[in-house]
Write a protein that holds these residues in place. Structure first.
Motif, mmCIF file in Angstrom:
data_model
loop_
_atom_site.group_PDB
_atom_site.id
_atom_site.type_symbol
_atom_site.label_atom_id
_atom_site.label_comp_id
_atom_site.label_asym_id
_atom_site.label_seq_id
_atom_site.Cartn_x
_atom_site.Cartn_y
_atom_site.Cartn_z
ATOM 1 N N UNK A 1 10.549 -27.373 38.765
ATOM 2 C CA UNK A 1 11.349 -27.772 37.612
ATOM 3 C C UNK A 1 10.459 -27.980 36.388
ATOM 4 N N UNK A 2 9.270 -28.524 36.582
ATOM 5 C CA UNK A 2 8.337 -28.728 35.475
ATOM 6 C C UNK A 2 7.982 -27.395 34.808
ATOM 7 N N UNK A 3 7.806 -26.369 35.605
ATOM 8 C CA UNK A 3 7.485 -25.047 35.066
ATOM 9 C C UNK A 3 8.724 -24.419 34.432
ATOM 10 N N UNK A 4 9.845 -24.448 35.161
ATOM 11 C CA UNK A 4 11.081 -23.837 34.647
ATOM 12 C C UNK A 4 11.528 -24.449 33.323
ATOM 13 N N UNK A 5 11.399 -25.763 33.216
ATOM 14 C CA UNK A 5 11.858 -26.474 32.020
ATOM 15 C C UNK A 5 10.743 -26.705 30.999
ATOM 16 N N UNK A 6 9.537 -26.213 31.288
ATOM 17 C CA UNK A 6 8.396 -26.296 30.375
ATOM 18 C C UNK A 6 8.176 -27.747 29.893
ATOM 19 N N UNK B 1 1.018 -36.129 24.740
ATOM 20 C CA UNK B 1 1.184 -34.717 25.103
ATOM 21 C C UNK B 1 -0.106 -34.093 25.628
ATOM 22 N N UNK B 2 -1.139 -34.896 25.779
ATOM 23 C CA UNK B 2 -2.436 -34.379 26.219
ATOM 24 C C UNK B 2 -2.636 -34.594 27.712
ATOM 25 N N UNK B 3 -3.075 -33.546 28.367
ATOM 26 C CA UNK B 3 -3.407 -33.646 29.783
ATOM 27 C C UNK B 3 -4.797 -34.262 29.930
ATOM 28 N N UNK B 4 -4.953 -35.222 30.837
ATOM 29 C CA UNK B 4 -6.277 -35.811 31.053
ATOM 30 C C UNK B 4 -7.220 -34.864 31.796
ATOM 31 N N UNK B 5 -6.669 -33.849 32.429
ATOM 32 C CA UNK B 5 -7.409 -32.794 33.107
ATOM 33 C C UNK B 5 -6.530 -31.564 33.082
ATOM 34 N N UNK B 6 -7.111 -30.404 33.199
ATOM 35 C CA UNK B 6 -6.292 -29.192 33.031
ATOM 36 C C UNK B 6 -5.200 -29.042 34.082
ATOM 37 N N UNK B 7 -5.383 -29.683 35.246
ATOM 38 C CA UNK B 7 -4.355 -29.569 36.286
ATOM 39 C C UNK B 7 -3.676 -30.908 36.587
ATOM 40 N N UNK B 8 -3.685 -31.814 35.596
ATOM 41 C CA UNK B 8 -3.026 -33.113 35.718
ATOM 42 C C UNK B 8 -2.002 -33.226 34.587
ATOM 43 N N UNK B 9 -0.780 -33.595 34.931
ATOM 44 C CA UNK B 9 0.274 -33.704 33.924
ATOM 45 C C UNK B 9 -0.086 -34.685 32.815
ATOM 46 N N UNK C 1 2.513 -23.938 22.640
ATOM 47 C CA UNK C 1 1.441 -24.062 23.615
ATOM 48 C C UNK C 1 1.663 -23.039 24.719
ATOM 49 N N UNK C 2 0.587 -22.422 25.139
ATOM 50 C CA UNK C 2 0.669 -21.503 26.266
ATOM 51 C C UNK C 2 0.981 -22.284 27.536
ATOM 52 N N UNK C 3 1.461 -21.565 28.533
ATOM 53 C CA UNK C 3 1.737 -22.205 29.817
ATOM 54 C C UNK C 3 0.436 -22.755 30.383
ATOM 55 N N UNK C 4 0.372 -24.056 30.609
ATOM 56 C CA UNK C 4 -0.859 -24.635 31.155
ATOM 57 C C UNK C 4 -1.004 -24.305 32.634
ATOM 58 N N UNK C 5 -2.187 -24.550 33.127
ATOM 59 C CA UNK C 5 -2.443 -24.406 34.551
ATOM 60 C C UNK C 5 -1.488 -25.332 35.306
ATOM 61 N N UNK C 6 -0.950 -24.890 36.440
ATOM 62 C CA UNK C 6 -0.062 -25.778 37.204
ATOM 63 C C UNK C 6 -0.770 -27.075 37.580
#
Length: 174
Positions: free
Chosen positions: A103-108, A56-64, A1-6
């Protein structure tokens, strides 16, 4: 998966829950002696969330996604356990910084395997609960200092941790 929106940046200083509780999730400050018991209820709840098809699905593009929230909770278990352990072993230690979003970004976090995260949460809860089990009555007031100068007690850490884990279960409808 590509890096999602923060994820949406949360600038709230959640330390208010230590004394006031949380109107969003219903957390009320608890007796710290109940921390280990309440922690032990977490793995089963997270396992149910992480076994869902949408874990593994985000409920919105900017929601974990649920797995991202769970992975964040795993980090908090580990980080806050290190803090409490240092507070038990040292006088007024400097507490390590933790930036959950970085950390969420660094550790994907979005690539985390839900089954592995579930197992890791169960393992971390056992370790953290054991730490809280060994805290003596006179040790709840032991302190540590965050890098911004804010003073925390072990009691504060117990409430902060339980709130965070319970709040994020509400976030993922767990």
């Amino acid at each position: 998966m590509d890096t999602p929106k923060p994820a949406q940046t949360d600038t709230t200083d959640w330390t208010f829950v230590i004394d006031k509780g949380c109107p969003e999730c219903g957390y009320a400050p608890h007796d710290p002696r109940d921390t280990a018991e309440r922690l032990r209820a977490m793995p089963e709840r997270w396992e149910k969330v992480l076994n869902r098809k949408d874990a593994t699905e985000r409920p919105g593009e900017d929601v974990w996604s649920p797995v991202e929230y769970a992975r964040h909770c795993l980090d908090l278990l580990r980080v806050l356990n290190r803090r409490v352990t240092s507070m038990l072993n040292e006088e007024n230690p400097q507490l390590e910084d933790y930036d959950g979003e970085a950390e969420a970004v660094n550790e994907r976090f979005w690539e985390a395997d839900p089954e592995r995260v579930s197992t890791d949460i169960a393992d971390a809860v056992r370790e953290v609960a054991a730490t809280y089990d060994r805290i003596g009555e006179g040790e709840w007031g032991r302190t540590g200092v965050r890098s911004d100068g804010k003073l925390f007690t072990i009691l504060d850490m117990s409430r902060y941790l339980l709130h965070d884990l319970e709040h994020h279960l509400v976030d993922v409808r767990g």
